[in-house]
Motif scaffolding. Structure first.
Motif, PDB file in Angstrom:
ATOM      1  N   LEU A 193       0.931  -1.313   0.065  1.00 19.80           N
ATOM      2  CA  LEU A 193       0.097   0.000   0.211  1.00 19.80           C
ATOM      3  C   LEU A 193       1.016   1.161  -0.047  1.00 19.80           C
ATOM      4  O   LEU A 193       0.499   2.222  -0.784  1.00 19.80           O
ATOM      5  CB  LEU A 193      -0.906   0.161   1.468  1.00 19.80           C
ATOM      6  CG  LEU A 193      -1.914  -1.132   1.269  1.00 19.80           C
ATOM      7  CD1 LEU A 193      -2.667  -1.147   2.632  1.00 19.80           C
ATOM      8  CD2 LEU A 193      -2.921  -1.028  -0.016  1.00 19.80           C
ATOM      9  N   ALA A 194       2.124   1.292   0.746  1.00 20.76           N
ATOM     10  CA  ALA A 194       2.933   2.338   0.661  1.00 20.76           C
ATOM     11  C   ALA A 194       3.621   2.679  -0.610  1.00 20.76           C
ATOM     12  O   ALA A 194       3.841   3.691  -0.975  1.00 20.76           O
ATOM     13  CB  ALA A 194       4.130   2.223   1.753  1.00 20.76           C
ATOM     14  N   PHE A 195       3.821   1.541  -1.422  1.00 19.60           N
ATOM     15  CA  PHE A 195       4.409   1.817  -2.711  1.00 19.60           C
ATOM     16  C   PHE A 195       3.477   2.493  -3.484  1.00 19.60           C
ATOM     17  O   PHE A 195       3.975   3.331  -4.287  1.00 19.60           O
ATOM     18  CB  PHE A 195       4.746   0.391  -3.192  1.00 19.60           C
ATOM     19  CG  PHE A 195       5.242   0.504  -4.620  1.00 19.60           C
ATOM     20  CD1 PHE A 195       6.402   0.830  -5.092  1.00 19.60           C
ATOM     21  CD2 PHE A 195       4.322  -0.102  -5.746  1.00 19.60           C
ATOM     22  CE1 PHE A 195       6.948   0.732  -6.209  1.00 19.60           C
ATOM     23  CE2 PHE A 195       4.907  -0.299  -7.181  1.00 19.60           C
ATOM     24  CZ  PHE A 195       5.953   0.406  -7.382  1.00 19.60           C
ATOM     25  N   PHE A 196       2.255   2.206  -3.637  1.00 23.00           N
ATOM     26  CA  PHE A 196       1.088   2.767  -4.407  1.00 23.00           C
ATOM     27  C   PHE A 196       1.101   4.417  -4.059  1.00 23.00           C
ATOM     28  O   PHE A 196       0.854   5.226  -5.098  1.00 23.00           O
ATOM     29  CB  PHE A 196      -0.282   2.290  -4.181  1.00 23.00           C
ATOM     30  CG  PHE A 196      -0.357   0.925  -5.183  1.00 23.00           C
ATOM     31  CD1 PHE A 196      -0.279   0.842  -6.575  1.00 23.00           C
ATOM     32  CD2 PHE A 196      -0.390  -0.322  -4.313  1.00 23.00           C
ATOM     33  CE1 PHE A 196      -0.325  -0.294  -7.257  1.00 23.00           C
ATOM     34  CE2 PHE A 196      -0.227  -1.612  -5.117  1.00 23.00           C
ATOM     35  CZ  PHE A 196      -0.284  -1.511  -6.502  1.00 23.00           C
TER      36      PHE A 196
ATOM     37  N   LYS B 226       4.335  11.403  -6.760  1.00 24.24           N
ATOM     38  CA  LYS B 226       5.366  12.038  -7.899  1.00 24.24           C
ATOM     39  C   LYS B 226       4.484  13.059  -8.699  1.00 24.24           C
ATOM     40  O   LYS B 226       4.872  14.187  -8.653  1.00 24.24           O
ATOM     41  CB  LYS B 226       6.102  10.846  -8.481  1.00 24.24           C
ATOM     42  CG  LYS B 226       7.167  10.168  -8.072  1.00 24.24           C
ATOM     43  CD  LYS B 226       7.747   9.356  -8.816  1.00 24.24           C
ATOM     44  CE  LYS B 226       8.801   8.522  -8.071  1.00 24.24           C
ATOM     45  NZ  LYS B 226       9.650   7.625  -9.107  1.00 24.24           N
ATOM     46  N   PRO B 227       3.554  12.644  -9.088  1.00 21.70           N
ATOM     47  CA  PRO B 227       2.668  13.610  -9.865  1.00 21.70           C
ATOM     48  C   PRO B 227       2.208  14.795  -9.183  1.00 21.70           C
ATOM     49  O   PRO B 227       1.983  15.947  -9.588  1.00 21.70           O
ATOM     50  CB  PRO B 227       1.432  13.033 -10.530  1.00 21.70           C
ATOM     51  CG  PRO B 227       1.281  11.601  -9.813  1.00 21.70           C
ATOM     52  CD  PRO B 227       2.647  11.245  -9.241  1.00 21.70           C
TER      53      PRO B 227
ATOM     54  N   PHE C  99      -8.202   2.656   3.658  1.00 24.57           N
ATOM     55  CA  PHE C  99      -7.753   1.123   3.616  1.00 24.57           C
ATOM     56  C   PHE C  99      -6.824   0.689   4.501  1.00 24.57           C
ATOM     57  O   PHE C  99      -6.482  -0.182   5.206  1.00 24.57           O
ATOM     58  CB  PHE C  99      -7.603   1.095   2.077  1.00 24.57           C
ATOM     59  CG  PHE C  99      -7.548  -0.656   1.784  1.00 24.57           C
ATOM     60  CD1 PHE C  99      -8.634  -1.227   1.987  1.00 24.57           C
ATOM     61  CD2 PHE C  99      -6.379  -1.067   1.235  1.00 24.57           C
ATOM     62  CE1 PHE C  99      -8.648  -2.885   1.852  1.00 24.57           C
ATOM     63  CE2 PHE C  99      -6.347  -2.410   0.904  1.00 24.57           C
ATOM     64  CZ  PHE C  99      -7.491  -3.175   1.264  1.00 24.57           C
ATOM     65  N   MET C 100      -5.415   1.603   4.244  1.00 28.37           N
ATOM     66  CA  MET C 100      -4.469   1.216   5.127  1.00 28.37           C
ATOM     67  C   MET C 100      -4.619   1.254   6.768  1.00 28.37           C
ATOM     68  O   MET C 100      -3.973   0.694   7.189  1.00 28.37           O
ATOM     69  CB  MET C 100      -3.304   2.321   4.698  1.00 28.37           C
ATOM     70  CG  MET C 100      -2.929   1.954   3.430  1.00 28.37           C
ATOM     71  SD  MET C 100      -1.257   3.123   2.898  1.00 28.37           S
ATOM     72  CE  MET C 100       0.059   2.609   4.227  1.00 28.37           C
ATOM     73  N   GLY C 101      -5.652   2.230   7.118  1.00 30.90           N
ATOM     74  CA  GLY C 101      -5.713   2.383   8.490  1.00 30.90           C
ATOM     75  C   GLY C 101      -6.685   1.252   8.961  1.00 30.90           C
ATOM     76  O   GLY C 101      -6.458   0.645  10.301  1.00 30.90           O
TER      77      GLY C 101
ATOM     78  N   GLY D 106      -1.411   7.685   7.639  1.00 26.54           N
ATOM     79  CA  GLY D 106      -1.449   9.201   7.375  1.00 26.54           C
ATOM     80  C   GLY D 106      -0.142   9.345   6.293  1.00 26.54           C
ATOM     81  O   GLY D 106       0.218  10.410   5.943  1.00 26.54           O
ATOM     82  N   LEU D 107       0.263   7.920   5.817  1.00 24.62           N
ATOM     83  CA  LEU D 107       1.424   8.064   5.005  1.00 24.62           C
ATOM     84  C   LEU D 107       1.201   8.802   3.604  1.00 24.62           C
ATOM     85  O   LEU D 107       1.980   9.541   2.836  1.00 24.62           O
ATOM     86  CB  LEU D 107       1.899   6.713   4.612  1.00 24.62           C
ATOM     87  CG  LEU D 107       3.348   6.627   3.735  1.00 24.62           C
ATOM     88  CD1 LEU D 107       4.467   7.281   4.495  1.00 24.62           C
ATOM     89  CD2 LEU D 107       3.391   5.058   3.519  1.00 24.62           C
ATOM     90  N   SER D 108      -0.206   8.734   3.110  1.00 24.76           N
ATOM     91  CA  SER D 108      -0.414   9.670   1.860  1.00 24.76           C
ATOM     92  C   SER D 108      -0.258  11.007   1.953  1.00 24.76           C
ATOM     93  O   SER D 108       0.276  11.783   0.870  1.00 24.76           O
ATOM     94  CB  SER D 108      -1.855   9.303   1.465  1.00 24.76           C
ATOM     95  OG  SER D 108      -2.807   9.670   2.588  1.00 24.76           O
ATOM     96  N   TRP D 109      -0.469  11.631   2.904  1.00 28.71           N
ATOM     97  CA  TRP D 109      -0.290  13.044   3.171  1.00 28.71           C
ATOM     98  C   TRP D 109       1.345  13.302   3.501  1.00 28.71           C
ATOM     99  O   TRP D 109       1.769  14.340   3.120  1.00 28.71           O
ATOM    100  CB  TRP D 109      -1.098  13.622   4.606  1.00 28.71           C
ATOM    101  CG  TRP D 109      -2.659  13.288   4.435  1.00 28.71           C
ATOM    102  CD1 TRP D 109      -3.408  12.504   4.956  1.00 28.71           C
ATOM    103  CD2 TRP D 109      -3.396  14.098   3.309  1.00 28.71           C
ATOM    104  NE1 TRP D 109      -4.618  12.772   4.447  1.00 28.71           N
ATOM    105  CE2 TRP D 109      -4.600  13.564   3.352  1.00 28.71           C
ATOM    106  CE3 TRP D 109      -3.024  15.192   2.508  1.00 28.71           C
ATOM    107  CZ2 TRP D 109      -5.738  14.101   2.778  1.00 28.71           C
ATOM    108  CZ3 TRP D 109      -4.235  15.610   1.810  1.00 28.71           C
ATOM    109  CH2 TRP D 109      -5.466  15.090   1.677  1.00 28.71           C
ATOM    110  N   GLN D 110       2.016  12.273   4.214  1.00 29.01           N
ATOM    111  CA  GLN D 110       3.266  12.591   4.654  1.00 29.01           C
ATOM    112  C   GLN D 110       3.999  12.644   3.089  1.00 29.01           C
ATOM    113  O   GLN D 110       5.003  13.455   2.736  1.00 29.01           O
ATOM    114  CB  GLN D 110       3.851  11.305   5.178  1.00 29.01           C
ATOM    115  CG  GLN D 110       3.187  11.185   6.584  1.00 29.01           C
ATOM    116  CD  GLN D 110       3.327  12.137   7.598  1.00 29.01           C
ATOM    117  OE1 GLN D 110       4.092  13.325   7.205  1.00 29.01           O
ATOM    118  NE2 GLN D 110       3.029  12.010   8.899  1.00 29.01           N
ATOM    119  N   VAL D 111       3.629  11.513   2.143  1.00 32.88           N
ATOM    120  CA  VAL D 111       4.247  11.598   0.760  1.00 32.88           C
ATOM    121  C   VAL D 111       4.032  12.636  -0.057  1.00 32.88           C
ATOM    122  O   VAL D 111       5.285  13.455  -0.476  1.00 32.88           O
ATOM    123  CB  VAL D 111       3.713  10.067   0.054  1.00 32.88           C
ATOM    124  CG1 VAL D 111       4.271  10.210  -1.326  1.00 32.88           C
ATOM    125  CG2 VAL D 111       4.078   8.855   0.918  1.00 32.88           C
TER     126      VAL D 111
END
Length: 583
Positions: free
Chosen positions: A172-175, A181-182, A251-253, A294-299
């Motif tokens: 999930l983190a990879f996705f 990037k975009p 989903f990750m949570g 919260g990784l999505s926001w961190q990324v």
């Protein structure tokens, strides 16, 4: 990741002296999270003591919890104080470094870059980067430490459950990294568009009267709308990608927690874990997974930081004004010597061609010529703003490049045609030129330039907007004359003035210049007839030189310019010259 590390290294390169403080903050942060993990572990043992009705063990765990909580409060204070203090230090250093880079930038860089874009980077990008640094220090750094400490605690508590429950997290983190990037590219595109829009807006505000007079409102509005549309487009695309990330975050949570609860319950039923152990594990894993969710926001923040950093680093990498000279003393008493000086702003566009002249001590020298002949360029080279391509420029016997720039500019004072005043009082604008001047000296210069009848102590507004053009130029003249400089550079100081203001400035210069060496670039030739020497330039060369009388008798370039100006000043009248008959 490589790019992020590069950005981090670049950021820390200006904060090396804070590394010990950062390590100390990390020490307390790791210790604090370790204490929290141990509290969660003790909470599980406390649960087992209750289920087994072992009240003696229960009392021991209560005492341990109280002690751990006291230590946790102390460590939490240390973390909050140190991290927030360090964050403010980083922000301060970053702002000062950026400001310093701009003040050290070469005039070529300043001339070639739009002011609006630079301001956008300072007000927009730098502020955004400051926010990201604050977020990283106060939240993201803490979250990263929390995740690794709690993951280690989970692994020590039950390695098998950790491997099963967290197996899906890397996928999930990879996705989420892929979608980050975009967002970074769009964020950078948005910053560039905002910079261009701000530059255009500054043009609009600066030339608003011209836009109205020439009825260009629609054209300028269309240009501005187009730039704003680029910003909006980048934002909309960024939001679209973020909306894809939101379900991933949810989903990750939930998914790993569900897996841990199901597998952990089976292990309790199978005797591999106690209820208290599962309780401790869920407390630890939930805290770790809160960070992962919260990784999505961190990324997104990481990629946005990298995009913003590139625009700030471009300022950090600007071409600095060279100041490698070490000369601080005069070699002789000849203020200025030009010998076959060539210069061009661009490689294939020469402005000056083998310009040679000498200015003696105390001389009043005027440089004249048609527009584009190279007059103001000579002044820029004299001030050290640009470097010659070839030839020699000597100031008091030393090559200009050999002078320490600060010492060189102590010898010079300057009045230009485009006057800049700071939004303080007239008195303060004048007094800034000479820090050692006392009140009487400042007021003397103000009186000599005809400003004593004005309000000297009220702010003059942004860029001196509360004053007329003539009044602003008189303030600039007073400022230059107050400075105890040997060389006075006047770049068309009266070109845009009315007759009265021109008279005040000229008389003030004549009275206060004293034995200063004065070099004046003049457009209005009637103002420099009494100069000791006049250099007449044409097409980047010194076409002729001499006194007004000598040049008029010579009857070439200077005489043609002078008679043309007199004819324009008195249309319909015959202009009679004392040195060349009638025109």
């Amino acid at each position: 990741m490589v790019k992020f590390i590069t950005v981090l290294k670049r950021f820390m390169s200006i904060n090396r002296d804070y590394i010990p403080a950062l390590l100390a903050a990390l020490f307390f942060l790791v210790g604090n999270r370790g204490l929290t993990a141990y509290i969660n572990y003790v909470a599980g043992n406390l649960t087992d003591a209750i289920t087994s009705m072992d009240f003696g063990l229960f009392g021991q765990y209560i005492a341990v919890l109280v002690l751990m909580q006291v230590l946790h409060l102390f460590a939490e204070y240390q973390v909050n104080y140190r991290v927030n203090s360090l964050s403010e230090c980083f922000v301060k250093r970053m702002r000062l470094h950026t400001y310093r880079k701009i003040t050290l930038a070469s005039m070529r860089w300043l001339d070639e870059n739009k002011l609006g874009d630079v301001i956008s980077r300072i007000n927009g990008d730098l502020n955004a980067l400051v926010g990201q640094v604050n977020a990283f220090m106060t939240w993201q750094l803490s979250d990263a430490v929390t995740f690794f400490v709690y993951m280690a605690a989970c692994f020590l508590l039950h390695a098998k459950l950790t491997l099963i429950g967290f197996a899906i997290v890397p996928v999930l983190a990879f996705f989420q990294f892929l979608t980050g990037k975009p967002i970074a590219r769009l964020g950078q595109r948005r910053s560039v568009a905002e910079g261009e829009a701000n530059a255009l807006f500054m043009d609009l505000m600066g030339g608003l009267s011209l836009i109205k007079i020439f009825r260009a409102e629609k054209e300028m509005s269309a240009k501005y709308d187009k730039q704003v549309e680029k910003t909006v487009s980048a934002n909309v695309k960024s939001f679209a990608i973020e909306f894809i990330m939101n379900p991933l975050q949810i989903f990750m949570g939930y998914l790993p927690n569900i897996i841990i609860l199901i597998v952990g319950s089976q292990m309790v039923l199978g005797g591999e874990m106690t209820i208290g152990m599962l309780f401790s594990y869920i407390l630890l894993s939930t805290s770790a997974l809160d960070v992962i969710s919260g990784l999505s926001w961190q990324v997104r923040n990481i990629y946005e930081t990298m995009g913003i950093s590139e625009r700030i680093f471009e300022i950090w990498d600007v071409e600095e004004e060279k100041n490698t000279g070490t000369v601080c003393e005069k070699k002789n008493e000849i203020p200025v010597q030009f010998e076959k000086v060539c210069f061009g702003y661009y490689e294939k566009q020469q402005v000056l061609h083998e310009v040679s002249f000498t200015v003696k001590k105390g001389e009043k020298v005027a440089i004249v010529g048609a527009s584009g002949s190279g007059k103001s360029t000579v002044m820029k080279l004299l001030s050290g703003f640009y470097e010659k391509d070839s030839g020699s420029i000597k100031i008091y016997g030393n090559e200009l490049e050999g002078w320490n720039k600060e010492k060189l500019r102590e010898l010079m004072s300057y009045v230009g045609q485009d006057t800049y005043l700071f939004p303080v009082s007239i008195y303060e604008n004048v007094a800034m030129a000479e820090k050692k001047a006392d009140r009487q000296q400042v007021l003397h210069v103000i009186r000599q330039t005809g400003l004593d009848g004005m309000d000297l102590y009220s702010p003059v507004g942004e860029r001196g907007v509360m004053l007329s053009g003539g009044q602003k130029q008189r303030v600039a003249a007073a400022r230059a004359l107050l400075k105890k400089a040997d060389i006075l550079l006047l770049d068309e100081p009266t070109a845009a003035l009315d007759t009265e203001s021109e008279r005040y400035v000229k008389e003030a210069v004549d009275r206060l210049a004293g034995d200063k060496t004065c070099i004046t670039v003049a457009h209005r030739l009637s103002t420099i007839c009494d100069a000791d020497k006049i250099l007449c330039m044409k097409d980047g060369r010194v076409a002729e030189w001499g006194t007004h009388k000598e040049l008029m008798e010579l009857g070439r370039v200077y005489k043609a310019l002078y008679l043309k100006q007199e004819q324009n000043a008195h249309p319909g009248k015959t202009v009679r010259s004392s040195y060349g008959g009638m025109k």
